[in-house]
Write a protein that holds these residues in place. Structure first.
Motif, PDB file in Angstrom:
ATOM      1  N   GLY A   1       0.797  -1.219   0.000  1.00  0.00           N
ATOM      2  CA  GLY A   1       0.000   0.000   0.000  1.00  0.00           C
ATOM      3  C   GLY A   1       0.832   1.272   0.000  1.00  0.00           C
ATOM      4  N   PHE A   2       2.167   1.136  -0.086  1.00  0.00           N
ATOM      5  CA  PHE A   2       3.041   2.311  -0.176  1.00  0.00           C
ATOM      6  C   PHE A   2       2.984   2.876  -1.593  1.00  0.00           C
ATOM      7  CE2 PHE A   2       5.994   2.597   3.533  1.00  0.00           C
ATOM      8  CZ  PHE A   2       5.473   1.566   4.272  1.00  0.00           C
ATOM      9  N   LEU A   3       2.946   4.207  -1.708  1.00  0.00           N
ATOM     10  CA  LEU A   3       3.035   4.835  -3.019  1.00  0.00           C
ATOM     11  C   LEU A   3       4.379   4.470  -3.658  1.00  0.00           C
ATOM     12  CD1 LEU A   3       0.578   6.494  -2.083  1.00  0.00           C
ATOM     13  CD2 LEU A   3       1.657   8.520  -3.047  1.00  0.00           C
ATOM     14  N   THR A   4       4.358   4.188  -4.955  1.00  0.00           N
ATOM     15  CA  THR A   4       5.630   3.864  -5.608  1.00  0.00           C
ATOM     16  C   THR A   4       6.158   5.029  -6.437  1.00  0.00           C
ATOM     17  OG1 THR A   4       4.411   2.860  -7.430  1.00  0.00           O
ATOM     18  CG2 THR A   4       5.183   1.382  -5.705  1.00  0.00           C
ATOM     19  N   ASP A   5       5.365   6.067  -6.578  1.00  0.00           N
ATOM     20  CA  ASP A   5       5.840   7.255  -7.284  1.00  0.00           C
ATOM     21  C   ASP A   5       5.555   8.467  -6.394  1.00  0.00           C
ATOM     22  OD1 ASP A   5       6.376   9.412  -8.876  1.00  0.00           O
ATOM     23  OD2 ASP A   5       5.160   8.753 -10.581  1.00  0.00           O
ATOM     24  N   ALA A   6       6.633   8.977  -5.788  1.00  0.00           N
ATOM     25  CA  ALA A   6       6.476  10.057  -4.799  1.00  0.00           C
ATOM     26  C   ALA A   6       5.848  11.311  -5.407  1.00  0.00           C
ATOM     27  CB  ALA A   6       7.834  10.396  -4.176  1.00  0.00           C
ATOM     28  N   THR A   7       5.964  11.451  -6.724  1.00  0.00           N
ATOM     29  CA  THR A   7       5.439  12.678  -7.338  1.00  0.00           C
ATOM     30  C   THR A   7       3.905  12.642  -7.430  1.00  0.00           C
ATOM     31  OG1 THR A   7       5.629  11.783  -9.578  1.00  0.00           O
ATOM     32  CG2 THR A   7       7.537  12.974  -8.710  1.00  0.00           C
ATOM     33  N   GLU A   8       3.321  11.461  -7.219  1.00  0.00           N
ATOM     34  CA  GLU A   8       1.852  11.378  -7.264  1.00  0.00           C
ATOM     35  C   GLU A   8       1.191  11.790  -5.942  1.00  0.00           C
ATOM     36  OE1 GLU A   8       1.226   7.894 -10.611  1.00  0.00           O
ATOM     37  OE2 GLU A   8       1.185   7.299  -8.514  1.00  0.00           O
ATOM     38  N   TRP A   9       2.040  12.014  -4.946  1.00  0.00           N
ATOM     39  CA  TRP A   9       1.564  12.331  -3.592  1.00  0.00           C
ATOM     40  C   TRP A   9       0.888  13.709  -3.536  1.00  0.00           C
ATOM     41  CZ3 TRP A   9       2.845  16.269  -0.187  1.00  0.00           C
ATOM     42  CH2 TRP A   9       2.609  16.072   1.185  1.00  0.00           C
ATOM     43  N   THR A  10      -0.156  13.787  -2.763  1.00  0.00           N
ATOM     44  CA  THR A  10      -0.760  15.095  -2.472  1.00  0.00           C
ATOM     45  C   THR A  10      -1.045  15.155  -0.971  1.00  0.00           C
ATOM     46  OG1 THR A  10      -3.024  14.280  -2.701  1.00  0.00           O
ATOM     47  CG2 THR A  10      -1.976  15.128  -4.714  1.00  0.00           C
ATOM     48  N   GLU A  11      -1.349  16.330  -0.488  1.00  0.00           N
ATOM     49  CA  GLU A  11      -1.646  16.456   0.945  1.00  0.00           C
ATOM     50  C   GLU A  11      -2.922  15.696   1.310  1.00  0.00           C
ATOM     51  OE1 GLU A  11      -1.469  20.462   2.336  1.00  0.00           O
ATOM     52  OE2 GLU A  11       0.688  20.592   1.979  1.00  0.00           O
ATOM     53  N   ASP A  12      -3.863  15.676   0.380  1.00  0.00           N
ATOM     54  CA  ASP A  12      -5.095  14.914   0.644  1.00  0.00           C
ATOM     55  C   ASP A  12      -4.793  13.432   0.788  1.00  0.00           C
ATOM     56  OD1 ASP A  12      -6.722  17.085   0.728  1.00  0.00           O
ATOM     57  OD2 ASP A  12      -7.338  16.964  -1.387  1.00  0.00           O
ATOM     58  N   ILE A  13      -3.892  12.940  -0.079  1.00  0.00           N
ATOM     59  CA  ILE A  13      -3.493  11.528   0.027  1.00  0.00           C
ATOM     60  C   ILE A  13      -2.855  11.284   1.394  1.00  0.00           C
ATOM     61  CG2 ILE A  13      -1.832   9.817  -0.834  1.00  0.00           C
ATOM     62  CD1 ILE A  13      -2.396  10.891  -3.664  1.00  0.00           C
ATOM     63  N   ALA A  14      -1.979  12.205   1.810  1.00  0.00           N
ATOM     64  CA  ALA A  14      -1.313  12.051   3.112  1.00  0.00           C
ATOM     65  C   ALA A  14      -2.348  11.957   4.232  1.00  0.00           C
ATOM     66  CB  ALA A  14      -0.365  13.224   3.362  1.00  0.00           C
ATOM     67  N   ARG A  15      -3.369  12.816   4.164  1.00  0.00           N
ATOM     68  CA  ARG A  15      -4.398  12.792   5.208  1.00  0.00           C
ATOM     69  C   ARG A  15      -5.102  11.436   5.245  1.00  0.00           C
ATOM     70  NH1 ARG A  15      -5.420  17.849   3.067  1.00  0.00           N
ATOM     71  NH2 ARG A  15      -4.305  19.391   4.305  1.00  0.00           N
ATOM     72  N   GLN A  16      -5.392  10.920   4.027  1.00  0.00           N
ATOM     73  CA  GLN A  16      -6.069   9.626   3.952  1.00  0.00           C
ATOM     74  C   GLN A  16      -5.180   8.503   4.492  1.00  0.00           C
ATOM     75  OE1 GLN A  16      -9.357   8.707   2.842  1.00  0.00           O
ATOM     76  NE2 GLN A  16      -8.571   6.892   3.931  1.00  0.00           N
ATOM     77  N   LEU A  17      -3.902   8.511   4.069  1.00  0.00           N
ATOM     78  CA  LEU A  17      -2.980   7.460   4.518  1.00  0.00           C
ATOM     79  C   LEU A  17      -2.801   7.524   6.033  1.00  0.00           C
ATOM     80  CD1 LEU A  17      -0.225   7.644   1.714  1.00  0.00           C
ATOM     81  CD2 LEU A  17      -2.115   6.010   1.902  1.00  0.00           C
ATOM     82  N   ALA A  18      -2.702   8.741   6.566  1.00  0.00           N
ATOM     83  CA  ALA A  18      -2.546   8.898   8.016  1.00  0.00           C
ATOM     84  C   ALA A  18      -3.783   8.346   8.730  1.00  0.00           C
ATOM     85  CB  ALA A  18      -2.324  10.363   8.367  1.00  0.00           C
TER      86      ALA A  18
END
Lengths: 104, 171
Positions: A17-34
């Motif tokens: 479930g780890f992102l494999t492309d760091a450039t696809e990351w957004t703050e919303d994704i971070a909130r969801q993952l957290a």
């Protein structure tokens, strides 16, 4: 490679479930993952996540605990408080970078 | 590689949020630079995995936590076939400090902390440091002579109590 939708965005992830492309990351994704792992993000969490992301972008390697302490200014104790038990893996997961490869 | 679409992303378990009962005890019995690191690296890694970790220093391992010696551990290549050098060379005067210097440069090159800083990292991460009573008595050392993060000088039965249910490594 698996594609999944996280926080409305389509991203590539690995088996865990780890992102494999760091450039696809957004703050919303971070909130969801957290939220996925029961962490509520405070300003200090964001500061550490940003440091990890910047350091990864600059060096191509996820910084370990010691580097996050020495270069990022987040004491080891604080890292364990922010991301209980497994600060390196949990912070990497939320920051959308690979798990640290080094031993320290 | 073909992309497959999944509805929901898996969530890493991070070893389950429940309190883990896994516990690691590492007995550090050596005082040479090369033998100090395996225990330190493993302890640090275990703590990063959320595992309760205790380091117990005994005999020569005391050099790792004694204020006078902990910053000056040495590596001797003498009698160590893994250096792939003949012993008559390794026994020459000055060889220990030369080899120690080389090893310290390598350690620094790998961005590994020195022993003192490593022990600070470990205790900051929640690790516990214990010193062996018999070794302290033999070497005439007291708590004031030891690194201040050592929690105490304990005897063999105290240690056995701490080690209950733990995976134990002897280094």
């Amino acid at each position: 490679m698996t594609t999944a939708t996280i926080a409305g965005a389509e991203v590539q992830i690995d088996d865990e479930g780890f992102l494999t492309d760091a450039t696809e990351w957004t703050e919303d994704i971070a909130r969801q993952l957290a939220a996925n792992i029961g962490i509520e993000l405070t300003d200090r969490h964001w500061d550490m996540i940003r440091f990890i992301r910047d350091d990864y972008a600059a060096n191509g390697v996820t910084p370990g605990t010691r580097r996050v302490q020495a270069s990022g200014g987040f004491a080891t104790k604080e890292q364990f408080e922010l991301f209980p038990k497994k600060p390196q893996k949990k912070s990497a997961y939320i920051a959308g970078v690979p798990k640290p490869a080094g031993c320290v | 590689m073909t992309a497959t679409l999944t509805e929901t992303a898996p969530i890493p378990s991070f070893g389950n949020e429940e309190e883990t009962d896994r516990k690691l005890v590492i007995i550090c019995s050596k005082g040479s630079l090369d033998m100090a690191y395996p225990g330190l690296v493993l302890a640090n890694a275990a703590l990063g995995e959320g595992i309760e970790t205790h380091l117990f220093f005994t005999f020569w391992g005391f050099d790792m936590i004694t204020e006078k010696t902990m910053d000056h551990l040495k590596f001797s290549p003498l009698g160590n076939p893994a250096t792939h050098m003949p012993n008559f060379v390794m026994g020459l005067p000055g060889m220990t400090s030369f080899a120690t210097h080389m090893m310290k440069a390598q350690i620094e090159g790998l961005d590994l902390p020195e022993v003192r800083e490593f022990l600070e990292l470990i205790t900051d991460a929640g690790g516990h440091l214990w010193a062996c009573r018999m070794s302290a008595d033999m070497m005439h050392l007291e708590e004031k002579d030891l690194f201040d993060r050592v929690e105490g000088i304990i005897n063999a039965s105290d240690f056995i109590e701490i080690a209950e249910g733990a995976q134990t490594l002897f280094i």
